[in-house]
Design a protein around this motif. Structure first.
Motif, PDB file in Angstrom:
ATOM      1  N   LEU A   5       1.238  -0.930  -0.037  1.00  0.00           N
ATOM      2  CA  LEU A   5      -0.301  -0.088   0.392  1.00  0.00           C
ATOM      3  C   LEU A   5       0.909   1.427   0.238  1.00  0.00           C
ATOM      4  CD1 LEU A   5      -2.755  -0.823   2.508  1.00  0.00           C
ATOM      5  CD2 LEU A   5      -3.218  -1.467   0.239  1.00  0.00           C
ATOM      6  N   LEU A   6       0.695   1.596  -1.104  1.00  0.00           N
ATOM      7  CA  LEU A   6       1.750   3.448  -1.268  1.00  0.00           C
ATOM      8  C   LEU A   6       0.497   4.594  -0.732  1.00  0.00           C
ATOM      9  CD1 LEU A   6       4.049   4.694  -1.835  1.00  0.00           C
ATOM     10  CD2 LEU A   6       3.079   4.147  -4.340  1.00  0.00           C
ATOM     11  N   LEU A   7       1.092   5.080  -0.148  1.00  0.00           N
ATOM     12  CA  LEU A   7      -0.316   6.069   0.215  1.00  0.00           C
ATOM     13  C   LEU A   7       0.988   8.054   0.239  1.00  0.00           C
ATOM     14  CD1 LEU A   7      -0.906   3.570   2.448  1.00  0.00           C
ATOM     15  CD2 LEU A   7      -1.834   5.917   4.004  1.00  0.00           C
ATOM     16  N   ASN A   8       0.166   8.218  -0.137  1.00  0.00           N
ATOM     17  CA  ASN A   8       0.519  10.247  -0.469  1.00  0.00           C
ATOM     18  C   ASN A   8       0.009  11.294  -0.151  1.00  0.00           C
ATOM     19  OD1 ASN A   8       2.435   9.832  -3.146  1.00  0.00           O
ATOM     20  ND2 ASN A   8       1.044   8.884  -3.547  1.00  0.00           N
ATOM     21  N   ASP A   9      -1.289  11.313   0.601  1.00  0.00           N
ATOM     22  CA  ASP A   9      -2.171  12.097   1.467  1.00  0.00           C
ATOM     23  C   ASP A   9      -1.914  12.069   3.382  1.00  0.00           C
ATOM     24  OD1 ASP A   9      -3.098  12.693  -1.680  1.00  0.00           O
ATOM     25  OD2 ASP A   9      -5.815  12.322  -1.154  1.00  0.00           O
ATOM     26  N   PRO A  10      -2.445  13.746   2.574  1.00  0.00           N
ATOM     27  CA  PRO A  10      -2.110  13.955   4.053  1.00  0.00           C
ATOM     28  C   PRO A  10      -2.793  13.251   5.112  1.00  0.00           C
ATOM     29  CG  PRO A  10      -3.390  15.713   3.107  1.00  0.00           C
ATOM     30  CD  PRO A  10      -2.956  14.867   2.126  1.00  0.00           C
ATOM     31  N   PRO A  11      -2.734  12.692   6.666  1.00  0.00           N
ATOM     32  CA  PRO A  11      -3.353  12.619   7.282  1.00  0.00           C
ATOM     33  C   PRO A  11      -4.830  13.240   7.386  1.00  0.00           C
ATOM     34  CG  PRO A  11      -1.401  13.593   8.738  1.00  0.00           C
ATOM     35  CD  PRO A  11      -1.252  13.740   6.648  1.00  0.00           C
TER      36      PRO A  11
END
Length: 116
Positions: A5-11
């Motif tokens: 899983l690759l996450l890019n957006d802010p928390p």
């Protein structure tokens, strides 16, 4: 199956990282699934210590702690952290500073890569 899983957006501010971590927690409970989580860009904020959210509101720090406690590898892009002035001491225990080289290795390792 091996999943990255690759996450890019802010928390916070969008729910993309929240939904990605919901999926990660769910996948971590399935038999036969090997999971790695990599945080890039503003998503590295998901792995910062000391998140304070209103009662009843989701908290990504707790979700990341849940993953790390089950030995799911969670890497944080080192150059993304540097660009945002985030030091390794600011990150949750069990989360490690990573690199594009490791992301490349994890991408090759994975049967499936899901980008949020």
């Amino acid at each position: 199956m091996k999943i990255l899983l690759l996450l890019n957006d802010p928390p916070y501010g969008t729910e993309r990282s929240y939904n990605a971590l919901r999926l990660a927690v769910s996948l971590s409970k399935r038999e036969g699934i090997e999971l790695h989580v990599f945080l890039m860009a503003d998503a590295i904020g998901c792995a910062m210590k000391g998140q304070k959210t209103p009662s009843g509101y989701y908290n990504l720090e707790r979700m990341i702690r849940s993953l790390v406690s089950t030995e799911i590898p969670v890497g944080v892009c080192g150059s993304c952290a540097d660009a945002r002035g985030i030091a390794e001491r600011d990150l949750l225990d069990g989360v490690h500073r990573s690199s594009m080289e490791e992301l490349t290795d994890w991408t090759i390792w994975a049967d499936k890569t899901i980008v949020f």
